[in-house]
Structure formats: structure tokens, C-alpha cells
Design an enzyme around this catalytic site. Structure first.
Site, PDB file in Angstrom:
ATOM      1  N   ARG A   1       0.855  -1.198   0.000  1.00  0.00           N
ATOM      2  CA  ARG A   1       0.000   0.000   0.000  1.00  0.00           C
ATOM      3  C   ARG A   1       0.885   1.241   0.000  1.00  0.00           C
ATOM      4  O   ARG A   1       0.484   2.301   0.446  1.00  0.00           O
ATOM      5  CB  ARG A   1      -0.959  -0.024   1.191  1.00  0.00           C
ATOM      6  CG  ARG A   1      -0.302  -0.339   2.519  1.00  0.00           C
ATOM      7  CD  ARG A   1      -1.304  -0.322   3.664  1.00  0.00           C
ATOM      8  NE  ARG A   1      -0.781  -0.988   4.840  1.00  0.00           N
ATOM      9  CZ  ARG A   1      -0.839  -0.497   6.066  1.00  0.00           C
ATOM     10  NH1 ARG A   1      -1.396   0.667   6.290  1.00  0.00           N
ATOM     11  NH2 ARG A   1      -0.362  -1.177   7.088  1.00  0.00           N
ATOM     12  N   ASN A   2       2.131   1.063  -0.465  1.00  0.00           N
ATOM     13  CA  ASN A   2       3.091   2.163  -0.509  1.00  0.00           C
ATOM     14  C   ASN A   2       3.909   2.109  -1.793  1.00  0.00           C
ATOM     15  O   ASN A   2       4.099   1.031  -2.352  1.00  0.00           O
ATOM     16  CB  ASN A   2       4.078   2.046   0.667  1.00  0.00           C
ATOM     17  CG  ASN A   2       3.431   2.403   1.983  1.00  0.00           C
ATOM     18  OD1 ASN A   2       2.903   3.496   2.151  1.00  0.00           O
ATOM     19  ND2 ASN A   2       3.427   1.463   2.907  1.00  0.00           N
TER      20      ASN A   2
END
Ligand SMILES: [Zn+2]
Lengths: 79, 381
Positions: free
Chosen positions: B193-194
Site C-alpha cells: 500500500r506504498n
């Protein structure tokens, strides 16, 4: 009835005391704190190994595979 | 290739003829509107990403999942997948009814065959899933905001949600055909999620070394404030892959679901979804799917020992850093040098650097990746 008040079903299984003691000893190094959870985990491992011996099913037919491949080529995932 | 979870890849997309029949009779059905997050779960249920689930959970499954992290059928499953509805919405409904779930504009999404309608204790849910009822936990807050009843039953997809990244949105059937065509026997999944920093690239490459392919599978959907925008994650990974990975070893596709921040339980959930995509390994790093200090850094490693029958194997990584003496990215198992020789990859630090409009050093992030992120005026949610 409220969901939190319900209990799931369990089956009582009896094993000899000496065997239980041996398991408790082995369990010490595993991080499991309950003998029931530990035995469930061992049994699941056993059943999963048995299941693994069955033939793997292919999830798609030959035709499906060809049409999906074409889509994957269009999307640039395959050449 | 690894079998889908529970043995069968679920497909609940209605055939055209059936869809037509239902749409012709649509006025005869009761309707319930659902938000975009539920629509995404319907997509996941319909295309087998949540196999063996083919619908929203009934009460028995929910209890088994909360108490044991197994479904009633004794298939591992850590987090309930439920449909919450209001008292008003259930007033006219009963078990065995078929209803239509619609979007907020009354467009039909799916047919739902109601198997059960039940109420639930939100604190019990929160405590069991997140280990806390503290509403500063985003997952707990979300449960507290849920409506007061749950409906269980099979879903059948009528209309698919428009994908935010239609060219990067493969279904499990497609990834399975793709992996087979690429002759990848061993595929390792990477949840993210990065945007990638050098530490991520290191664990991806370390894992890929022992596998045939890497499946980068960013979670796209509702996150919390301060998280990176979905587009930033996708664009930065495209750049990393283009510049630093062999083309035939990496596949990227999105996973549309919301982050639950359930830490260890979400790690199991993430593993199951990736198993359904056809991956037999998944990378689990430090504090996987954690938030704040709610979970210990390696809780998400520990939990896997409770699931000897999961099928997909976790690859655990601990802390990693750039060591000045080794002159490479290392982890605590392979480098003997003291902490002052290390640059640690801290998400928070990288965020602060980017927020100030500066470029993280090449020790931390590939310049090409940093440039992509800095093109955005505000790369954060
Ligand atoms: Zn070193």
C-alpha cells in the site's frame, strides 16, 4: 439471540494421559497454549497432507484458457 | 499450480441470458443500496478472490471465524465478510428472499439470495477481529459505524464495477492462465500500500531469487488519511519494474479491497486472496497491515503457525536497512555492523521527506521512483 452468546460445536475426543503429557511437553516450544488448539493444528496438517495427495484440478478449460490468453496479450501481460 | 483456497475457484458472474432475465423482472425484487466498498467485496466474492466464499457470511460462519479463524466447513478464514443493513432495510425481508443489491443511484449490482438475517454485538466483533474496542483503531471505528443487522447469502454479479485501473485488474482465472503461460511454477506475492523504497525492492528480489515470478499486488481502495494515493503507488511501481526488474519475472495487478488494519489476521486474509490468484508464497514483512501500536512487529509472522493447512507459504522478513560498510541493503540476519552504519527504511521518514517536496536519497529510494512521486502536488490521501 445475540451472536456473542452462541457457542460453536465441539467434539470431545479422549486420548490417553501419557500421550497428552508427551504432547504438552512438545507443545512448550511451539507457542501454543492450549492442548486442544495444538491437536487441532496437528490434525489439520495431517488432513491437508492427505488432501494434497489428490490430483490438482485445473480451474479452466482449454477454450477459456485461449480466450483469456488473448485478453492478456491485448493488455500487454503476454507477448 | 496451487489449488484455490477450499479447492474450487468461485465464479458468481451471471451468464448474459440469466442477467437479461433478472433485469427484465427487476421491478419485482426488493432492493438494497450498497456503498462502493461493498461493491468491491461483491467483485471479490464473484471472481474467486475470496474463494471458497461465494457470498456474505451466515451467522454460523461468522461465529466460527471469530472464535477459531476457520469457516464452518473447516477451511481457514480469519475475518468475517459481512453485509450490514439497517432495521428499516430488513423490515420487509425474510430468509429465502432474493433481493437486488444496487449502487447509490439504483443501478443493479448483484442478486443476493438471503439465507439468514441476524444481529450482532459490535464490541464482540471488534474485540475478536482487532483485539481491541478502542475507536482510535480505524477498523474498530468502521465496525461501530456499521448498520445494526447482517444479511448472509450467496451473491450473483450482475454488473461489474468500473475498475480504477482497467488494464491492471486481473481476476484469479486470468492470473492463473498468465502464470501457466509464463511457465511460473513458483510465484511469490507481494502485498503493498506504498510506493517502493529500496528495502521493498530488496525483499522482492531476495524472494524472487528462489521463485519463478513475482506478483506485485497493491491494495487499491479506502485507506486512511495520510496513506499514498492509489495512482502514486501504481505509477511508482511501473517505474521501478521498467527500470529495475526483468520484464518476464514480474506481474503487477491490483487488489480492490479496503485496508482493515487487522494486523496478523489481515496477513492471513491477504495470503488467502493471493493463493486464489495462484501464488504459492507470500512475503510478510514487519507489522504487516498494522496500525499505530496495536500489534507487535512480528505478530503477523507468529499467527501463521496456527494455519498448517493454509497452502500458501509465508516468506518472513524482519527489519532491513542500507549498511554503509556492506554497501548494500541488508537485514539483521546477514550484517554484523552497528546501527550507526545503517540507514533504516522508515515509511514515516520517507513520507516527511516527500511532504517537504524533497527527493529521498538514492540510499533509500530509486531516483526514478522518487521523481514519479514528486510529480504529484499531493501524493497522499
Ligand atoms: Zn553491514
Amino acid at each position: 439471540m445475540d451472536i456473542a452468546e452462541k457457542k460453536t460445536d465441539y467434539e470431545n475426543i479422549l486420548i490417553p494421559n501419557p500421550l497428552a503429557e508427551k504432547l504438552k511437553n512438545i507443545m512448550k516450544d511451539t507457542g501454543f497454549s492450549s492442548i486442544s488448539n495444538y491437536i487441532s493444528s496437528i490434525l489439520r496438517q495431517f488432513i491437508s497432507a492427505k488432501d494434497g495427495e489428490k490430483n490438482l484440478k485445473q480451474a479452466f478449460s482449454k477454450e477459456e484458457e485461449e480466450s483469456i490468453k488473448q485478453r492478456l496479450i491485448n493488455l500487454g501481460y503476454l507477448e | 499450480m496451487i489449488e484455490p483456497h477450499g479447492g474450487t475457484l468461485i465464479n458468481k458472474a451471471l451468464p448474459q441470458s440469466e442477467k437479461k432475465r433478472i433485469l427484465n423482472e427487476i421491478h419485482e425484487f426488493n432492493k438494497i443500496p450498497v456503498n462502493i466498498q461493498k461493491w468491491k467485496e461483491i467483485k471479490n466474492l464473484s471472481f474467486g478472490i475470496f474463494s471458497p466464499l461465494g457470498g456474505f457470511m451466515n451467522e454460523n460462519d461468522v461465529i466460527n471465524v471469530l472464535e477459531h479463524m476457520y469457516l464452518e466447513s473447516d477451511v481457514a478464514w480469519p475475518i468475517p465478510i459481512v453485509l450490514d443493513v439497517s432495521k428499516e432495510e430488513v423490515a420487509n425481508l425474510k430468509e429465502d428472499d432474493s433481493i437486488i443489491l444496487t449502487d447509490m443511484k439504483d443501478n443493479p449490482i448483484a442478486l443476493l439470495n438471503i439465507e439468514s438475517i441476524y444481529n450482532y454485538d459490535k464490541n464482540y466483533f471488534a474485540e475478536k477481529i482487532f483485539g481491541t474496542i478502542d475507536i482510535s483503531h480505524p477498523g474498530v471505528k468502521k465496525i461501530k459505524e456499521q448498520k445494526e443487522y447482517l444479511i448472509g447469502g450467496e451473491v450473483f454479479l450482475i454488473n461489474e464495477l468500473n475498475s480504477p485501473f482497467p488494464n491492471l485488474d486481473l481476476k484469479p482465472l486470468e492470473t492463473r492462465v498468465l502464470f501457466k503461460a509464463k511457465k511460473w511454477d513458483r510465484v511469490v506475492a507481494f502485498q503493498t500500500r506504498n510506493p517502493p523504497h529500496l528495502g521493498h525492492e530488496y525483499i522482492q528480489k531476495a524472494s524472487l531469487t528462489f521463485n519463478d515470478g513475482l506478483f506485485i499486488n497493491p491494495v487499491i481502495g479506502r485507506k486512511k488519511q495520510g496513506d499514498f494515493l492509489d495512482e502514486v503507488i501504481i505509477e511508482s511501481y511501473k517505474t521501478l519494474i521498467k527500470n529495475y526488474f526483468p520484464k518476464n519475472r514480474v506481474v503487477m495487478s491490483i487488489f480492490e479491497t479496503e485496508m482493515r488494519y487487522a494486523g496478523p489476521k489481515e496477513a492471513i486474509f491477504h495470503a488467502i486472496a493471493r493463493k486464489n490468484y495462484g501464488c504459492d508464497h507470500i512475503i510478510i514483512g514487519r507489522d504487516h497491515a498494522g496500525v499505530g501500536n496495536f500489534y507487535k512487529p512480528y505478530d503477523a509472522h507468529e499467527i501463521f503457525k496456527n494455519f498448517p493447512d493454509l497452502g500458501i507459504e509465508p516468506l518472513f522478513f524482519r527489519s532491513f536497512s542500507k549498511c554503509a560498510i556492506c554497501d548494500s541493503v541488508v537485514n539483521d540476519k546477514i550484517c554484523p555492523h552497528p546501527p550507526d552504519k545503517h540507514v533504516f527504511f522508515s515509511g514515516t521518514d520517507i513520507r516527511d521527506i516527500l511532504l517537504s517536496g524533497k527527493k529521498p536519497t538514492p540510499d533509500i529510494m530509486r531516483p526514478e521512483v522518487a521523481e514519479v512521486i514528486l510529480k504529484y502536488q499531493n501524493p497522499f490521501c
